[in-house]
Design an enzyme around this catalytic site. Structure first.
Site, PDB file in Angstrom:
ATOM      1  N   GLY A  19       0.823  -1.207   0.000  1.00 11.52           N
ATOM      2  CA  GLY A  19       0.000   0.000   0.000  1.00 11.52           C
ATOM      3  C   GLY A  19       0.851   1.249   0.000  1.00 11.52           C
ATOM      4  N   ARG A  64       0.270   5.778  -1.657  1.00 12.13           N
ATOM      5  CA  ARG A  64      -0.435   6.972  -1.167  1.00 12.13           C
ATOM      6  C   ARG A  64      -0.341   7.082   0.348  1.00 12.13           C
ATOM      7  NH1 ARG A  64      -6.308   6.529  -3.021  1.00 12.13           N
ATOM      8  NH2 ARG A  64      -5.372   5.580  -4.855  1.00 12.13           N
ATOM      9  N   ASN A 115       1.864  -1.905   5.361  1.00 14.67           N
ATOM     10  CA  ASN A 115       1.118  -0.662   5.472  1.00 14.67           C
ATOM     11  C   ASN A 115      -0.284  -0.745   4.871  1.00 14.67           C
ATOM     12  OD1 ASN A 115       0.946   2.456   5.681  1.00 14.67           O
ATOM     13  ND2 ASN A 115       0.661   2.076   3.490  1.00 14.67           N
ATOM     14  N   SER A 142      -2.344   1.005  14.937  1.00 23.63           N
ATOM     15  CA  SER A 142      -3.123   2.231  15.118  1.00 23.63           C
ATOM     16  C   SER A 142      -3.428   2.400  16.591  1.00 23.63           C
ATOM     17  CB  SER A 142      -4.432   2.142  14.331  1.00 23.63           C
ATOM     18  OG  SER A 142      -5.353   3.148  14.730  1.00 23.63           O
ATOM     19  N   TYR A 170     -11.913  -2.141  12.008  1.00 25.45           N
ATOM     20  CA  TYR A 170     -10.563  -1.593  11.830  1.00 25.45           C
ATOM     21  C   TYR A 170      -9.774  -1.708  13.138  1.00 25.45           C
ATOM     22  CZ  TYR A 170      -6.922   1.886  10.808  1.00 25.45           C
ATOM     23  OH  TYR A 170      -5.718   2.539  10.624  1.00 25.45           O
ATOM     24  N   LYS A 230      -6.357  -3.911  13.876  1.00 22.51           N
ATOM     25  CA  LYS A 230      -5.116  -3.298  14.350  1.00 22.51           C
ATOM     26  C   LYS A 230      -4.687  -3.860  15.706  1.00 22.51           C
ATOM     27  CE  LYS A 230      -4.477  -0.628  10.799  1.00 22.51           C
ATOM     28  NZ  LYS A 230      -3.321  -0.802   9.898  1.00 22.51           N
TER      29      LYS A 230
END
Length: 253
Positions: A14, A17, A93, A146, A160, A164
């Site tokens: 990833g 960006r 990532n 995260s 999410y 994480k």
């Protein structure tokens, strides 16, 4: 300080960006060759590779592939080895973060988030570990976690946060398995950053988020990327199994 990254090669999933892009640029600035993994946006990845080559004079390539596919992951590693000759650093990532409260969440959405964020990290890490063991080489794996792994979510990102949290636990377990082979495995847990993924939320509530951060501002992408560079470097040779807090003091762990 010499981070010892010259003549090494890094694969960043990833990487085209957001934080991935910043990681690619910061690793390249220290002399590392760069393999930018992407799933859809070839043009963006290609433009970044060209920027890296022009600005830093290192090798940079683009490698298309879906980290949730075992077949794709094997092919990604084969292509990088063929074009760069080595992979010393893996940065996991790749990540997605759709928004849905648990009561409204489809199983397909849950599976997609867990598959990309957590299973993808497992698949690429497994490939990296086995490659390094076969080559009898040391290496570094850096996973992007995260703060939601520790703080959870009340805004529809429970899948999410769960993914994480899994990455934090997986990082610790893999580090203990891989240490005997000279492979360091660590994670970075960023706080709020301004990326395409967070832009809409931050634009609506910027003052609110700034007040919640002891440092009083949103992180610059380079501030997080430089921590990844540290963990990918020789300077962090005695650190493994750690998740470094880069939250401006929100969690402080």
């Amino acid at each position: 300080m010499d981070f010892g990254l010259s003549n090494k090669a890094a694969l960043i999933t990833g990487g085209a960006r957001g934080l991935g892009r910043a990681i690619c640029l910061n690793l390249a600035s220290e002399g590392s060759g760069i393999a930018i993994n992407y799933r859809k946006d070839h043009e963006r990845a290609w433009l970044l590779a060209e920027e890296i080559k022009e600005k830093y004079g290192v090798k940079a390539i683009c490698v298309k592939g879906d980290v949730t596919s075992e077949e794709d992951v094997k092919r990604i590693f084969c292509e990088v080895l063929c074009q760069l000759g080595r992979i010393d650093i893996l940065v996991n990532n790749s990540g997605i973060c759709p928004v849905s409260m648990v009561k409204d969440m489809d199983l397909s959405e849950w599976n997609s988030v867990i598959g990309t964020n957590l299973t993808g990290t497992f698949l690429t890490s497994r490939e990296m570990i086995n490659m390094l063991i076969a080559q009898n080489k040391c290496g570094k794996i850096v996973n992007i976690a995260s703060q939601s792994a520790f703080n959870g979510s009340k805004t529809g990102k429970s899948h999410y946060a769960a993914s994480k949290g899994g990455i934090v636990s997986f990082t610790l377990s893999l580090a203990k398995e891989a240490a005997r082979y000279g492979i360091n495995v660590n994670a970075v847990a960023p706080g709020m950053m301004y990326t395409e993924m967070t832009a809409e939320t931050l634009d609506k509530n910027m003052d609110k988020y700034k007040k919640e951060i002891p440092i009083g501002r949103i992180a610059e992408l380079d501030e997080v990327a430089r921590v990844v560079v540290f963990l990918a470097s020789d300077v962090s040779s005695y650190i493994t199994g750690a998740t470094l807090d880069v939250s401006g003091g929100i969690t402080g762990r």
